[in-house]
Design a protein around this motif. Structure first.
Motif, mmCIF file in Angstrom:
data_model
loop_
_atom_site.group_PDB
_atom_site.id
_atom_site.type_symbol
_atom_site.label_atom_id
_atom_site.label_comp_id
_atom_site.label_asym_id
_atom_site.label_seq_id
_atom_site.Cartn_x
_atom_site.Cartn_y
_atom_site.Cartn_z
ATOM 1 N N PRO A 119 0.806 -1.232 0.000
ATOM 2 C CA PRO A 119 0.000 0.000 0.000
ATOM 3 C C PRO A 119 0.837 1.280 0.000
ATOM 4 C CG PRO A 119 -0.886 -1.552 1.572
ATOM 5 C CD PRO A 119 0.365 -2.163 1.042
ATOM 6 N N VAL A 120 1.926 1.304 0.783
ATOM 7 C CA VAL A 120 2.730 2.519 0.806
ATOM 8 C C VAL A 120 3.345 2.762 -0.566
ATOM 9 C CG1 VAL A 120 4.758 3.648 1.769
ATOM 10 C CG2 VAL A 120 3.240 2.382 3.255
ATOM 11 N N ALA A 121 3.902 1.703 -1.166
ATOM 12 C CA ALA A 121 4.517 1.841 -2.481
ATOM 13 C C ALA A 121 3.475 2.256 -3.512
ATOM 14 C CB ALA A 121 5.186 0.527 -2.887
ATOM 15 N N ALA A 122 2.293 1.614 -3.482
ATOM 16 C CA ALA A 122 1.245 1.943 -4.447
ATOM 17 C C ALA A 122 0.803 3.403 -4.283
ATOM 18 C CB ALA A 122 0.053 1.006 -4.262
ATOM 19 N N MET A 129 2.554 5.924 -2.975
ATOM 20 C CA MET A 129 3.633 6.811 -3.439
ATOM 21 C C MET A 129 3.629 6.862 -4.961
ATOM 22 S SD MET A 129 5.886 7.401 -0.599
ATOM 23 C CE MET A 129 7.495 7.227 -1.221
ATOM 24 N N ALA A 130 3.431 5.699 -5.581
ATOM 25 C CA ALA A 130 3.409 5.655 -7.038
ATOM 26 C C ALA A 130 2.268 6.514 -7.578
ATOM 27 C CB ALA A 130 3.264 4.208 -7.521
ATOM 28 N N ALA A 164 0.810 9.015 -6.028
ATOM 29 C CA ALA A 164 1.115 10.425 -5.752
ATOM 30 C C ALA A 164 2.010 10.978 -6.852
ATOM 31 C CB ALA A 164 1.793 10.566 -4.396
ATOM 32 N N PHE A 165 2.892 10.139 -7.372
ATOM 33 C CA PHE A 165 3.746 10.561 -8.487
ATOM 34 C C PHE A 165 2.951 10.625 -9.794
ATOM 35 C CE2 PHE A 165 5.883 8.480 -12.113
ATOM 36 C CZ PHE A 165 6.607 9.569 -12.565
ATOM 37 N N LEU A 166 2.191 9.558 -10.084
ATOM 38 C CA LEU A 166 1.431 9.514 -11.342
ATOM 39 C C LEU A 166 0.449 10.673 -11.438
ATOM 40 C CD1 LEU A 166 0.592 5.691 -11.311
ATOM 41 C CD2 LEU A 166 2.107 6.800 -12.936
ATOM 42 N N VAL A 216 -0.654 8.334 3.770
ATOM 43 C CA VAL A 216 0.561 8.525 2.976
ATOM 44 C C VAL A 216 0.296 9.522 1.840
ATOM 45 C CG1 VAL A 216 2.229 7.367 1.484
ATOM 46 C CG2 VAL A 216 1.511 6.290 3.604
ATOM 47 N N LYS A 242 0.375 12.926 3.288
ATOM 48 C CA LYS A 242 1.727 13.320 3.675
ATOM 49 C C LYS A 242 2.574 13.680 2.455
ATOM 50 C CE LYS A 242 2.823 11.074 8.062
ATOM 51 N NZ LYS A 242 3.756 10.095 8.625
ATOM 52 N N VAL A 243 2.541 12.845 1.408
ATOM 53 C CA VAL A 243 3.355 13.116 0.227
ATOM 54 C C VAL A 243 2.902 14.424 -0.422
ATOM 55 C CG1 VAL A 243 4.063 12.286 -2.049
ATOM 56 C CG2 VAL A 243 3.812 10.679 -0.184
ATOM 57 N N ILE A 274 6.218 4.004 -13.478
ATOM 58 C CA ILE A 274 7.116 3.907 -12.316
ATOM 59 C C ILE A 274 8.501 3.477 -12.795
ATOM 60 C CG2 ILE A 274 7.617 2.682 -10.162
ATOM 61 C CD1 ILE A 274 4.542 2.210 -9.939
ATOM 62 N N TYR A 313 2.201 -1.199 7.418
ATOM 63 C CA TYR A 313 2.710 0.157 7.658
ATOM 64 C C TYR A 313 2.347 0.602 9.071
ATOM 65 C CZ TYR A 313 2.857 5.287 7.325
ATOM 66 O OH TYR A 313 3.097 6.606 7.552
ATOM 67 N N SER A 340 8.199 -0.683 4.256
ATOM 68 C CA SER A 340 7.017 0.150 4.068
ATOM 69 C C SER A 340 7.152 1.454 4.832
ATOM 70 C CB SER A 340 5.761 -0.590 4.518
ATOM 71 O OG SER A 340 5.300 -1.409 3.480
ATOM 72 N N LEU A 367 10.218 3.533 3.343
ATOM 73 C CA LEU A 367 9.984 4.087 2.010
ATOM 74 C C LEU A 367 9.437 5.506 2.099
ATOM 75 C CD1 LEU A 367 10.006 3.533 -1.015
ATOM 76 C CD2 LEU A 367 7.725 2.572 -0.809
ATOM 77 N N GLU A 368 8.533 5.713 3.044
ATOM 78 C CA GLU A 368 7.930 7.025 3.203
ATOM 79 C C GLU A 368 8.987 8.051 3.602
ATOM 80 O OE1 GLU A 368 4.217 7.962 5.852
ATOM 81 O OE2 GLU A 368 6.108 8.539 6.778
ATOM 82 N N TRP A 385 11.917 12.348 -7.730
ATOM 83 C CA TRP A 385 10.922 11.322 -8.029
ATOM 84 C C TRP A 385 11.585 10.088 -8.635
ATOM 85 C CZ3 TRP A 385 6.555 10.620 -5.872
ATOM 86 C CH2 TRP A 385 5.729 11.680 -5.508
ATOM 87 N N MET A 415 10.853 6.540 -7.084
ATOM 88 C CA MET A 415 10.226 5.458 -7.856
ATOM 89 C C MET A 415 11.153 4.236 -7.939
ATOM 90 S SD MET A 415 7.146 6.166 -8.528
ATOM 91 C CE MET A 415 7.054 7.045 -6.988
ATOM 92 N N THR A 423 10.553 2.546 -4.757
ATOM 93 C CA THR A 423 9.239 1.902 -4.834
ATOM 94 C C THR A 423 9.337 0.582 -5.595
ATOM 95 O OG1 THR A 423 8.213 4.071 -4.806
ATOM 96 C CG2 THR A 423 6.860 2.267 -5.590
ATOM 97 N N MET A 442 8.488 -3.203 -4.271
ATOM 98 C CA MET A 442 7.466 -4.029 -4.919
ATOM 99 C C MET A 442 8.052 -5.325 -5.481
ATOM 100 S SD MET A 442 5.202 -1.427 -7.217
ATOM 101 C CE MET A 442 3.979 -0.310 -6.523
#
Lengths: 308, 294
Positions: free
Chosen positions: A119-122, A124-125, A127-129, A235, A238-239, B48, B227, B244, B247-248, B258, B262, B265, B269
């Motif tokens: 979930p954190v990675a998704a 963050m991804a 938030a970037f996309l 998240v 926060k981002v 990504i 998390y 997790s 990463l933040e 970025w 990424m 990230t 993953m």
């Protein structure tokens, strides 16, 4: 061996098999639950000994704590919009995949994989996309002349952005719907066709009645998941607000404008950032009651299915 | 179409041709729709990946395709102080957590599936209730318990130790599977003089392999992805952070980068994706088991 001895031996055996659970549920569920009720009536900052506070914590949360009602409203929004779309979309993808003949395995993998993304990675991804300035999504939207929303930075768009993230991770529902669709008796479709039923009528009168218990299951578990919605909105907020990485002390939860607040976030905010154990316990109990109400529905829907 | 076949007054060849054309159009329509849907699921991964390999400067532009491929970004992330520690911590949490969950949950699931005793339904209801409960409901007293009485905050032990006392979801999933194994197998073993525990170990466990694999994978990923738990117990001590949670903070340290974010990230993953390709069947089976056979 007498009957009584046999009975006693069976009881001992049952207790032995169940003992890990019995200890676990007492220490990690029943004891803290009772403590939460106790703390909800106490004034306690985690350091000085707790003192009796009557209903003041409850009063504070419901009337003076500015985050409670926005969080509850957001939950309601997420339940109505996110859960509905997730069920419809999951069913749609499930139906699509049962019709795909060429490359079915490849498609199934593509639809399922995002569900496994941490979930954190998704988040963050996404938030970037969905980054309003340089993100690929607005980039593409701009190049075909469509409006470019502020997504996680705009209080009107942050929940739709979270919904997109949730729809991306629909793999579990897809699998569940797919399995139930494949279980629908083929003869019923043939009979309906013989009666001259079109595609919509076959869906309405054959598919839907057969899978309705699964739809109910998906709705109820969706609502329960929404009650627990924590990592993604936190998240994302926060981002987008740019305060990420620090201890989170100065993070005003729900950025932007409380639009990503959910109830579980309030437990953390009150209990671990403001050291208000009493207030956090009140929120925890509200969460408990809501979760238990919907779990009741879930159990009923499950028992209906097993007797059907 | 079936109706045409029955009342077929027109020559069969033309009817067959129409049917074939309809089938072909349907095939094209379904696959076009599937490709469109697949793009929604796959494109995020592609973006990504592409961004992870961009240069620092380019990641700040609106370009979608890297001018040059910076594979060293992955290395930069890997060598960031702390990253390797987060990996080790996450692995420890996931491996120990999964092992303890299996050892403690299997006998409970077996008892719930096979033994009849007073209060069995109450136990089952409590299992489902704890499974559905947000972890935040009991977190305040749990934190006080681990931090003030056992002085274990700043470590991952408050997350690992409880798994030696079952995990509700795993118990539920295993029980659902064990219900599908016919009773006769165990009865036969008992006639041969097996005790309950030996029967479980020798007869049931080998048959329950798919369910055990599914539970192990789900639990592994639960720990890998967790998390909230590490945030509560480990946040005060960076040496105990998991991927997790780390990463933040990584995004915080590389505020504008970025590309590195990424790349990180991707690295978080990656194990999940790799494991999935090795164990697709177990996953699908697990999801189906909890969702469909209620």
């Amino acid at each position: 061996m007498t009957l009584r001895q046999k009975h006693r031996r069976e009881t001992l055996r049952n207790l032995a098999f169940l003992s890990p659970w019995l200890i676990g549920v007492s220490v990690f569920f029943l004891y803290p639950l009772v403590s939460t009720v106790y703390f909800s009536f106490m004034k306690y900052d985690g350091f000085t000994p707790p003192t009796w506070n009557g209903l003041k914590n409850w009063q504070y949360v419901f009337t003076d704590y500015p985050f409670f009602w926005p969080a509850l409203r957001n939950t309601l929004w997420l339940v109505v919009v996110m859960v509905t779309l997730r069920v419809l979309f999951g069913l749609g993808i499930g139906m699509l995949i049962t019709k795909v003949k060429t490359g079915a395995g490849l498609f199934r993998t593509a639809f399922y994989l995002p569900y496994l993304a941490p979930p954190v990675a998704a988040t963050m991804a996404f938030a970037f996309l969905l980054n309003p300035g340089t993100g690929p999504v607005n980039n593409i939207l701009g190049s075909i002349g469509l409006p470019q929303p502020g997504w996680f930075n705009d209080p009107n768009w942050s929940k739709p952005a979270l919904t997109m993230l949730a729809l991306w991770g629909i793999g579990d529902l897809m699998v569940i719907f797919m399995a139930s669709l494949l279980d629908v008796p083929q003869e019923q479709y043939e009979a309906a066709s013989l009666d001259g039923a079109g595609a919509w009528q076959r869906f309405r009168f054959v598919t839907l009645p057969n899978i309705s218990p699964i739809v109910l299951f998906a709705v109820v578990t969706g609502v329960i998941q929404t009650m627990q919605y924590y990592t993604q909105p936190l998240v994302a907020g926060k981002v987008a607000s740019g305060v990420i990485g620090s201890s989170g002390q100065q993070f005003e939860p729900g950025y932007p404008e409380k639009s990503t607040l959910t109830l579980p976030q309030l437990v953390y905010h009150l209990g671990f950032q403001r050291f208000d154990t009493g207030g956090a316990s009140v929120i925890a109990l509200v969460l408990f009651v809501l979760a238990m109400v919907f779990t009741g529905f879930l159990m009923r829907s499950m028992s209906e299915r097993s007797t059907a | 179409m079936t109706a045409t076949a029955i009342t077929s007054a027109v020559p069969l060849t033309s009817a067959a041709r129409t049917a074939r054309r309809t089938r072909f159009l349907q095939w094209v329509g379904v696959h076009a729709l599937a490709i469109a849907a697949a793009l929604f699921f796959v494109l995020p991964f592609v973006f990504i990946f592409l961004t992870a390999l961009m240069s620092d400067q380019q990641a700040l532009t609106r370009n979608l395709w890297p001018d040059s491929w910076h594979w060293e970004n992955l290395r930069t992330v890997w060598e960031t102080p702390g990253f390797l520690t987060w990996w080790k911590n996450t692995l420890m949490y996931a491996v120990l957590g999964t092992a303890l969950t299996l050892v403690s949950s299997i006998p409970v699931a077996y008892a719930l599936a096979r033994f009849s005793f007073r209060g069995r339904n109450v136990v089952l209801m409590l299992v489902i209730a704890t499974m559905m409960l947000p972890p935040q409901v009991v977190i305040v007293p749990m934190y006080l318990f681990w931090a003030k009485q056992l002085h274990l905050s700043g470590t991952l032990w408050p997350l690992i130790i409880p798994m030696a006392f079952t995990d509700a979801f795993s118990v539920f999933l295993l029980r659902q599977f064990l219900l599908t194994i016919p009773k006769d197998y165990v009865d036969a073993a008992k006639v041969d003089g097996c005790g309950d525990f030996t029967a479980l170990l020798r007869i049931i466990l080998p048959m329950a392999k798919p369910a055990i694999a599914a539970v192990a994978l789900f639990q592994f990923f639960y720990c890998w992805n967790d998390y909230f738990g590490p945030q509560i117990y480990a946040s005060e001590n960076p040496a105990a952070w998991t991927l997790s949670y780390g990463l933040e903070s990584f995004k915080g340290a590389h505020h504008t980068n970025w590309n590195l974010t990424m790349a990180a990230t991707l690295l978080v993953m990656a194990p999940v994706i790799v494991l999935f390709f090795f164990a697709q069947k177990a996953f699908i089976e697990g999801v189906t088991l909890t969702g469909v056979k209620g």
